[in-house]
Motif scaffolding. Sequence first.
Motif, short mmCIF file in Angstrom:
data_model
loop_
_atom_site.label_atom_id
_atom_site.label_comp_id
_atom_site.label_asym_id
_atom_site.label_seq_id
_atom_site.Cartn_x
_atom_site.Cartn_y
_atom_site.Cartn_z
N SER A 60 0.70 -0.99 -0.03
CA SER A 60 -0.05 0.19 -0.19
C SER A 60 0.92 1.15 -0.07
CB SER A 60 -0.97 -0.03 1.10
OG SER A 60 -0.24 0.28 2.49
N PHE A 61 0.35 2.17 -0.54
CA PHE A 61 0.87 3.64 -0.65
C PHE A 61 0.00 4.45 -1.04
CE2 PHE A 61 1.96 1.42 -4.55
CZ PHE A 61 1.71 2.18 -5.41
N GLU A 62 0.26 5.65 -0.48
CA GLU A 62 -0.64 6.74 -0.65
C GLU A 62 -1.15 7.38 -2.34
OE1 GLU A 62 -3.13 7.76 1.74
OE2 GLU A 62 -2.33 6.39 2.54
N ALA A 63 -0.08 7.71 -2.76
CA ALA A 63 0.11 8.13 -4.14
C ALA A 63 -0.76 7.28 -5.13
CB ALA A 63 1.36 8.67 -4.72
N GLU A 64 -1.38 8.03 -5.98
CA GLU A 64 -1.76 7.09 -7.15
C GLU A 64 -0.75 6.71 -8.22
OE1 GLU A 64 -4.89 5.07 -9.33
OE2 GLU A 64 -5.20 6.27 -7.22
N LEU A 65 0.05 7.87 -8.53
CA LEU A 65 1.04 7.47 -9.40
C LEU A 65 2.55 8.07 -8.73
CD1 LEU A 65 2.10 6.90 -12.33
CD2 LEU A 65 1.83 9.48 -12.69
N LEU A 66 3.56 7.37 -8.77
CA LEU A 66 4.84 7.50 -8.10
C LEU A 66 5.73 7.88 -9.27
CD1 LEU A 66 4.93 4.48 -5.89
CD2 LEU A 66 4.24 6.82 -5.19
N LEU A 67 6.36 9.16 -9.03
CA LEU A 67 7.43 9.81 -9.68
C LEU A 67 8.61 10.22 -8.83
CD1 LEU A 67 4.96 12.49 -11.48
CD2 LEU A 67 5.81 10.28 -12.44
N GLN A 68 9.73 9.72 -9.46
CA GLN A 68 11.16 9.88 -8.95
C GLN A 68 10.99 11.39 -8.55
OE1 GLN A 68 14.39 9.45 -11.33
NE2 GLN A 68 15.70 9.35 -9.69
N GLY A 69 11.77 11.84 -7.31
CA GLY A 69 11.84 12.98 -7.04
C GLY A 69 10.67 13.57 -6.13
N VAL A 70 9.64 13.69 -6.94
CA VAL A 70 8.27 14.30 -6.30
C VAL A 70 7.81 13.29 -5.25
CG1 VAL A 70 5.89 14.70 -6.85
CG2 VAL A 70 7.68 15.37 -8.38
N HIS A 71 7.81 12.01 -5.44
CA HIS A 71 7.44 11.01 -4.22
C HIS A 71 8.26 10.29 -3.79
CE1 HIS A 71 3.85 11.64 -7.14
NE2 HIS A 71 3.57 12.08 -6.05
N ASP A 72 9.70 10.65 -3.67
CA ASP A 72 10.72 9.88 -3.00
C ASP A 72 10.41 9.63 -1.51
OD1 ASP A 72 12.00 9.85 -5.14
OD2 ASP A 72 13.72 11.40 -4.71
N ASN A 73 9.67 10.47 -0.83
CA ASN A 73 9.44 9.97 0.47
C ASN A 73 8.05 9.45 0.89
OD1 ASN A 73 11.77 11.42 1.48
ND2 ASN A 73 10.59 13.47 1.25
N VAL A 74 7.40 9.02 -0.21
CA VAL A 74 6.11 8.23 -0.06
C VAL A 74 6.49 6.80 0.55
CG1 VAL A 74 4.13 7.24 -1.57
CG2 VAL A 74 4.94 9.36 -1.88
N GLU A 75 5.97 6.66 1.53
CA GLU A 75 6.09 5.15 2.20
C GLU A 75 5.35 4.01 1.48
OE1 GLU A 75 5.07 5.63 6.21
OE2 GLU A 75 7.02 6.79 6.53
#
Length: 81
Positions: A60-75
């Motif tokens: 599981s993760f919060e973001a719909e789409l993960l992008l390098q840089g922008v979402h580096d801290n998404v768990e």
Amino acid sequence: MNVGHEITQLVEEIRRLGSKNDQGKIMVTFGVLFSDDRCANIFEALVGTLKAAKKKKVVSFEAELLLQGVHDNVEITLLQE
């Protein structure tokens, strides 16, 4: 490559790179996973594999789409061991 096989590999890499959170679940940030050399060699499309694993409720993760840089801290949390 087989999606099920890639998800199994993803679980192994999250275990290798991650650590347990307060709930006892293994988690890793997207930035750690994305920048790891071994993961870069294994996964042609890491984001696609993560999305498939999320759909199957393996992670599981919060973001719909993960992008390098922008979402580096998404768990990214491992839901299934």
